[in-house]
Design an enzyme around this catalytic site. Structure first.
Site, PDB file in Angstrom:
ATOM      1  N   ASP A 103      -4.062   2.813  -4.669  1.00 42.49           N
ATOM      2  CA  ASP A 103      -2.966   2.767  -4.051  1.00 42.49           C
ATOM      3  C   ASP A 103      -2.610   1.346  -3.401  1.00 42.49           C
ATOM      4  O   ASP A 103      -1.493   1.211  -2.883  1.00 42.49           O
ATOM      5  CB  ASP A 103      -2.782   3.786  -3.064  1.00 42.49           C
ATOM      6  N   ASN A 127      -3.117  13.446  -2.998  1.00 43.32           N
ATOM      7  CA  ASN A 127      -3.970  13.989  -3.848  1.00 43.32           C
ATOM      8  C   ASN A 127      -4.830  15.168  -3.511  1.00 43.32           C
ATOM      9  O   ASN A 127      -5.108  16.300  -4.229  1.00 43.32           O
ATOM     10  CB  ASN A 127      -5.033  12.820  -4.197  1.00 43.32           C
ATOM     11  N   ASP A 130      -0.074  10.988  -9.004  1.00 45.24           N
ATOM     12  CA  ASP A 130       0.136  10.084 -10.036  1.00 45.24           C
ATOM     13  C   ASP A 130       1.717   9.808 -10.187  1.00 45.24           C
ATOM     14  O   ASP A 130       2.230   8.743 -10.696  1.00 45.24           O
ATOM     15  CB  ASP A 130      -0.439  10.718 -11.509  1.00 45.24           C
ATOM     16  N   ASP A 167       1.041  -1.323  -0.121  1.00 44.70           N
ATOM     17  CA  ASP A 167      -0.032  -0.093  -0.122  1.00 44.70           C
ATOM     18  C   ASP A 167       1.106   1.182  -0.027  1.00 44.70           C
ATOM     19  O   ASP A 167       1.703   1.380   0.859  1.00 44.70           O
ATOM     20  CB  ASP A 167      -0.982   0.132   1.363  1.00 44.70           C
TER      21      ASP A 167
END
Length: 134
Positions: free
Chosen positions: A77, A42, A51, A34
């Site tokens: 993720d 974000n 990204d 993860d």
């Protein structure tokens, strides 16, 4: 986005590896990774920054794996590594190689075919539980 394989490929490859392990008595591990803090990145820096982190982790995964290993992005993720001929004791070395290649912070857990389950979905569940525990 990441140039990694997807969940459909993981299901296909997982069936193949499970069958091989059952037939020949080979070990394999599944490692769940993860990416830490992606939602926060974000939200604060924008999706382009997120990204970039996803691509960086993907690149580090590919650089760290053996030819026989495979990497998959299965969620926003969340990533899975399929590691043939590897016991879970070897997965710490994989994580160290990923970090050494400059990966952004991540959490991980691993599961071993046979000891922790007999199909990839159950192994992912065990490994994911170990991510949460970590």
């Amino acid at each position: 986005l990441t140039a990694l394989l997807n969940r459909r490929a993981l299901e296909r490859d997982g069936r193949r590896e499970s069958g091989r392990a059952a037939r020949y008595g080979h070990d394999f591990s599944v490692m769940v990774i993860d990416l830490d803090g992606l939602k926060e990145v974000n939200d604060t820096e924008g999706h382009l920054a997120g990204d970039i982190r996803l691509r960086l982790l993907s690149s580090c995964l590919l650089q760290s794996l053996r030819t026989s290993d495979s990497a998959y992005r299965i969620g926003g993720d969340e990533f899975v590594l399929l590691l043939p001929e590897m016991e879970t004791s070897g997965t710490a070395a994989v994580a160290e190689r990923i970090i050494a290649h400059g990966a952004p912070p991540f959490s991980w857990g691993a599961a071993l075919y046979g000891a922790d389950g007999s199909d990839v979905e159950s192994l992912i569940g065990v490994a994911d539980g170990r991510v949460s525990a970590a």
